[in-house]
Design a protein around this motif. Structure first.
Motif, PDB file in Angstrom:
ATOM      1  N   SER A  35       0.828  -1.201   0.000  1.00 32.66           N
ATOM      2  CA  SER A  35       0.000   0.000   0.000  1.00 32.66           C
ATOM      3  C   SER A  35       0.866   1.256   0.000  1.00 32.66           C
ATOM      4  O   SER A  35       2.070   1.204   0.282  1.00 32.66           O
ATOM      5  CB  SER A  35      -0.923   0.003   1.228  1.00 32.66           C
ATOM      6  N   SER A  36       0.268   2.394  -0.328  1.00 33.48           N
ATOM      7  CA  SER A  36       0.975   3.672  -0.288  1.00 33.48           C
ATOM      8  C   SER A  36       1.486   3.919   1.129  1.00 33.48           C
ATOM      9  O   SER A  36       0.787   3.660   2.107  1.00 33.48           O
ATOM     10  CB  SER A  36       0.045   4.801  -0.714  1.00 33.48           C
ATOM     11  N   SER A  38       4.117   2.384   2.409  1.00 35.61           N
ATOM     12  CA  SER A  38       4.744   1.190   2.982  1.00 35.61           C
ATOM     13  C   SER A  38       6.266   1.213   2.905  1.00 35.61           C
ATOM     14  O   SER A  38       6.928   0.340   3.463  1.00 35.61           O
ATOM     15  CB  SER A  38       4.218  -0.067   2.292  1.00 35.61           C
ATOM     16  N   HIS A 211       1.559  -1.071  -8.621  1.00 37.58           N
ATOM     17  CA  HIS A 211       0.227  -1.413  -8.128  1.00 37.58           C
ATOM     18  C   HIS A 211      -0.515  -2.281  -9.143  1.00 37.58           C
ATOM     19  O   HIS A 211      -1.689  -2.608  -8.932  1.00 37.58           O
ATOM     20  CB  HIS A 211      -0.591  -0.146  -7.856  1.00 37.58           C
ATOM     21  N   ASP A 227       4.824  -3.727   4.023  1.00 38.24           N
ATOM     22  CA  ASP A 227       3.799  -3.027   4.795  1.00 38.24           C
ATOM     23  C   ASP A 227       4.477  -2.389   5.995  1.00 38.24           C
ATOM     24  O   ASP A 227       5.262  -3.054   6.691  1.00 38.24           O
ATOM     25  CB  ASP A 227       2.709  -4.000   5.251  1.00 38.24           C
ATOM     26  N   PHE A 252      -4.243  -7.212   2.078  1.00 37.76           N
ATOM     27  CA  PHE A 252      -3.883  -6.241   1.036  1.00 37.76           C
ATOM     28  C   PHE A 252      -4.399  -6.692  -0.327  1.00 37.76           C
ATOM     29  O   PHE A 252      -5.021  -5.916  -1.059  1.00 37.76           O
ATOM     30  CB  PHE A 252      -2.367  -6.063   0.975  1.00 37.76           C
ATOM     31  N   PHE A 256      -7.166  -4.832  -2.644  1.00 37.59           N
ATOM     32  CA  PHE A 256      -6.814  -4.388  -3.986  1.00 37.59           C
ATOM     33  C   PHE A 256      -7.779  -4.958  -5.017  1.00 37.59           C
ATOM     34  O   PHE A 256      -8.229  -4.248  -5.924  1.00 37.59           O
ATOM     35  CB  PHE A 256      -5.383  -4.812  -4.325  1.00 37.59           C
TER      36      PHE A 256
END
Length: 260
Positions: A35-36, A38, A211, A227, A252, A256
């Motif tokens: 994720s953003s 991380s 991503h 993470d 996650f 997603f």
């Protein structure tokens, strides 16, 4: 080819990377997902010496490029030499707007050439060699008709392909992509992913922060899930995507898939 040993990075009291270790073989592609926030981008910036880790070691081809235990100051020339091992492709292209596509690809090679002791007497031959190499790279990116265009005259996908050609120009050991499609719409994303897939088919050694889960599964030889600044799980694409062992990884991937 690459060994990353116990890398840590903090910004003030915030620990962004904690005890990061992994290796990468020549000719293989490593995907880093998470994720953003991380720590994925910070890790790439540490590898490229845009950030200095607080702890750990980085080795390429057995040569120690960074060791936090060695506090001796390094010259700008030495840092530039170490960066040559890594070619960096950023999220937002980072092309110089005052230069054409061809000039953007040639620029770093020309700057380094000026440090050569034979540059003055062989300037024209060196310039021609660099220009021919840049033309070949842009042709490889299917940009034969765009070489004289400035960045504002190019689509986002074309700009990113120029950026990939620029990263390849210095023949780095490892090509690093920092979410190379995040600024692109779906059609242009496909253009860039096809180029990266072609590089993987040519056994270019790569680290890809992405991503694009389907792309990571198809192209990568190994995948790391990060993470909160740590590597939570790693494995082959089939191991990570189809036989996930860690609950954080499963959560996650589930989020997603729901968002896509």
């Amino acid at each position: 080819m690459l060994e990353v040993q116990n890398i840590e990075k903090s910004f003030g009291p915030t620990k962004v990377l904690q005890d990061i270790s992994f290796s990468l073989e020549r000719g293989k592609a490593l995907a880093i997902i998470g994720s953003s926030g991380s720590g994925k981008t910070t890790l790439l910036r540490c590898l490229n010496f845009l950030e200095t880790p607080n702890a750990g070691r980085i080795l390429v081809n057995g040569e120690t490029l960074f060791d936090a235990a060695d506090r001796a100051a390094k010259s700008d020339a030495e840092i530039r030499r170490r960066r040559l091992h890594f070619g960096m492709v950023f999220q937002s292209f980072n092309l110089f707007p005052q230069y054409t596509a061809l000039e953007n690809v040639m620029l770093a090679s020309l700057m380094l050439a000026k440090e050569r002791p034979d540059y003055k007497q062989n300037r024209h031959a060196i310039h021609e060699e660099i220009e021919n190499h840049a033309i070949e790279l842009l042709a490889q990116m299917s940009l034969e008709g765009r070489m004289s265009h400035y960045p504002h005259q190019l689509s986002g996908g074309q700009q990113q392909r120029v950026a990939i050609a620029r990263a390849l120009a210095l023949q780095p050991d490892i090509l690093c992509f920092d979410e190379p499609t995040s600024a692109l719409d779906p059609e242009l994303t496909g253009e860039v992913l096809r180029v990266i897939r072609s590089l993987a088919d040519q056994h270019t050694t790569m680290i890809i922060v992405t991503h694009e889960m389907a792309f990571a599964r198809d192209v990568a030889d190994h995948v790391l899930f990060m993470d909160a600044g740590v590597i939570v799980e790693e494995g082959t694409p089939s191991e990570l995507f189809e036989n996930t062992q860690n609950e954080r990884t499963r959560a996650f991937l589930s989020r997603f898939s729901q968002n896509n």
